[in-house]
Enzyme design. Structure first.
Site, mmCIF file in Angstrom:
data_model
loop_
_atom_site.group_PDB
_atom_site.id
_atom_site.type_symbol
_atom_site.label_atom_id
_atom_site.label_comp_id
_atom_site.label_asym_id
_atom_site.label_seq_id
_atom_site.Cartn_x
_atom_site.Cartn_y
_atom_site.Cartn_z
ATOM 1 N N LYS A 128 -12.645 -5.472 -2.295
ATOM 2 C CA LYS A 128 -13.650 -5.606 -1.229
ATOM 3 C C LYS A 128 -15.183 -5.300 -2.240
ATOM 4 C CE LYS A 128 -11.140 -4.106 2.845
ATOM 5 N NZ LYS A 128 -9.927 -3.717 2.482
ATOM 6 N N PRO A 172 -5.562 -9.617 8.549
ATOM 7 C CA PRO A 172 -4.996 -8.561 8.635
ATOM 8 C C PRO A 172 -4.888 -7.748 9.917
ATOM 9 C CG PRO A 172 -6.935 -7.978 7.465
ATOM 10 C CD PRO A 172 -6.884 -9.623 8.235
ATOM 11 N N ASP A 183 0.876 -1.317 0.018
ATOM 12 C CA ASP A 183 -0.113 -0.126 -0.101
ATOM 13 C C ASP A 183 0.926 1.433 -0.081
ATOM 14 O OD1 ASP A 183 -2.313 -1.869 0.247
ATOM 15 O OD2 ASP A 183 -2.357 -1.490 2.348
ATOM 16 N N ALA A 200 0.626 -2.338 12.893
ATOM 17 C CA ALA A 200 0.030 -0.906 12.795
ATOM 18 C C ALA A 200 -1.190 -0.876 13.221
ATOM 19 C CB ALA A 200 0.292 -0.658 11.331
ATOM 20 N N ASP A 252 -7.292 -6.186 -3.386
ATOM 21 C CA ASP A 252 -8.315 -5.929 -2.178
ATOM 22 C C ASP A 252 -9.261 -4.933 -2.811
ATOM 23 O OD1 ASP A 252 -9.392 -5.606 0.149
ATOM 24 O OD2 ASP A 252 -7.664 -5.204 1.341
HETATM 25 P P1 XMP Z 1 -1.789 -2.611 7.510
HETATM 26 O O1 XMP Z 1 -0.664 -1.357 7.104
HETATM 27 O O2 XMP Z 1 -2.579 -2.208 8.547
HETATM 28 O O3 XMP Z 1 -2.303 -3.057 6.283
HETATM 29 O O4 XMP Z 1 -0.770 -3.904 7.988
HETATM 30 C C1 XMP Z 1 -3.678 -3.755 6.258
HETATM 31 C C2 XMP Z 1 -3.973 -4.004 4.821
HETATM 32 O O5 XMP Z 1 -4.977 -4.712 4.962
HETATM 33 C C3 XMP Z 1 -6.391 -4.284 4.551
HETATM 34 N N1 XMP Z 1 -7.170 -4.532 5.481
HETATM 35 C C4 XMP Z 1 -8.154 -5.580 5.171
HETATM 36 N N2 XMP Z 1 -8.757 -6.130 4.100
HETATM 37 N N3 XMP Z 1 -9.952 -6.829 5.471
HETATM 38 C C5 XMP Z 1 -9.515 -6.802 4.291
HETATM 39 O O6 XMP Z 1 -9.772 -7.260 3.170
HETATM 40 C C6 XMP Z 1 -10.026 -6.211 6.621
HETATM 41 O O7 XMP Z 1 -10.390 -6.514 7.685
HETATM 42 C C7 XMP Z 1 -8.819 -5.418 6.294
HETATM 43 N N4 XMP Z 1 -8.316 -4.687 7.232
HETATM 44 C C8 XMP Z 1 -7.083 -4.225 6.656
HETATM 45 C C9 XMP Z 1 -5.959 -2.792 4.325
HETATM 46 O O8 XMP Z 1 -6.740 -2.149 3.301
HETATM 47 C C10 XMP Z 1 -4.535 -2.924 4.101
HETATM 48 O O9 XMP Z 1 -4.348 -2.827 2.676
#
Ligand code: XMP
Length: 260
Positions: A86, A207, A24, A211, A84
């Site tokens: 969603k 995830p 990201d 962070a 991703d």
């Molecule tokens: P960080 O920097 O927090 O990034 O390690 C997390 C990444 O995962 C995504 N993210 C999610 N994606 N369901 C998902 O499909 C979730 O519950 C979720 N929470 C975080 C976020 O967009 C980033 O890319």
């Protein structure tokens, strides 16, 4: 030919890592951003099994431009690729969006089960099964406010029973034969509850580590099969060292306690 679920398992087993890099990295200069993405991928490739791309990178680099280059690069490094998105619209739009991503080279995409099956996600599941791609479903997101939707108690439309929404989503992941269920590492009790529903038939992706406060070892102990991690790697002084130490930290748990 093995499809997504088997392929990512193979890559993970052969490279000894269940880390999925959330690439990201922010940026508005497409050339510089692409260079940085490739550099981070190169640095951490031995310690990850897949790369997950989110919408900001597609907006910055364009799907057919920089993102396709990253997908080719990742595949050449032996990594799987996940979009991703969603995904959360009506069936024909979902299908069109999914076709764009799969044609660009993504191996799997993330969809939101809130939209339902009929006239919702049915089209992308058939597409994915036909083309050997993967669909991962959000089951319980990692952020605090996710409790307002995924955590609410609702009446199951099939049975009339009162159940937490995320339990229904986990059951749908099974019924729809999803290739993964996403449950935030910030909620290890929910990871455990989903594991007890899925019983190893569908892998759990978590995830929200570091962070967002989730502990990857706790998530793996609770039943997560793959850990998604972004900022803790790409924002660190040495993405390579951070990816290496995260992999080691998880491997210790995996060896003693993993139930995959
Ligand atoms: P960080 O920097 O927090 O990034 O390690 C997390 C990444 O995962 C995504 N993210 C999610 N994606 N369901 C998902 O499909 C979730 O519950 C979720 N929470 C975080 C976020 O967009 C980033 O890319």
């Amino acid at each position: 030919m093995p499809c997504f679920r088997e392929s990512i398992k193979k890559v993970s087993e052969s490279s000894g890592t269940n880390l999925v890099l959330a690439l990201d990295i922010p940026g508005r200069d497409p050339q510089a951003l692409l260079r940085r993405c490739i550099q981070v991928l190169d640095d951490v490739a031995p310690y990850i099994c897949a790369v997950k791309i989110n919408k900001p990178l597609v907006l910055s680099l364009s799907l057919k431009g920089g993102v396709s280059k990253i997908l080719d690069y990742a595949h050449n490094l032996g990594l799987m690729t996940i979009m991703d998105e969603k995904l959360n619209d009506v069936s024909h739009i979902n299908l069109d969006v999914a076709e764009h991503y799969f044609e660009a080279g993504f191996d799997a995409l993330i969809a939101n089960p809130f939209v339902g099956w009929d006239g919702g996600l049915n089209s992308i599941f058939s597409l994915a099964k036909r083309t050997c791609k993967g669909v991962l479903l959000l089951v319980y997101m990692s952020h605090g406010g996710a409790a307002e939707g995924y955590g609410q108690t609702v009446i199951d439309p099939e049975t009339g029973e009162a159940k937490p929404q995320y339990v229904i989503f986990a059951e749908e992941a099974l019924a729809w034969n999803a290739d993964g269920a996403i449950v935030g590492a910030t909620r290890p009790d929910n990871v455990r509850a989903v594991r007890n529903i899925l019983r190893g038939r569908i892998p759990i992706y978590s995830p929200g580590v570091i962070a967002q406060g989730g502990d990857p070892s706790v998530a793996v102990s609770a039943g997560a099969n793959y850990i998604i991690v972004g900022r803790a790697i790409y924002e660190s002084v040495s993405p390579r060292d951070s990816a290496f130490s995260l992999r080691e930290r998880i491997a210790k748990i995996s060896r003693s306690d993993r139930n995959i």
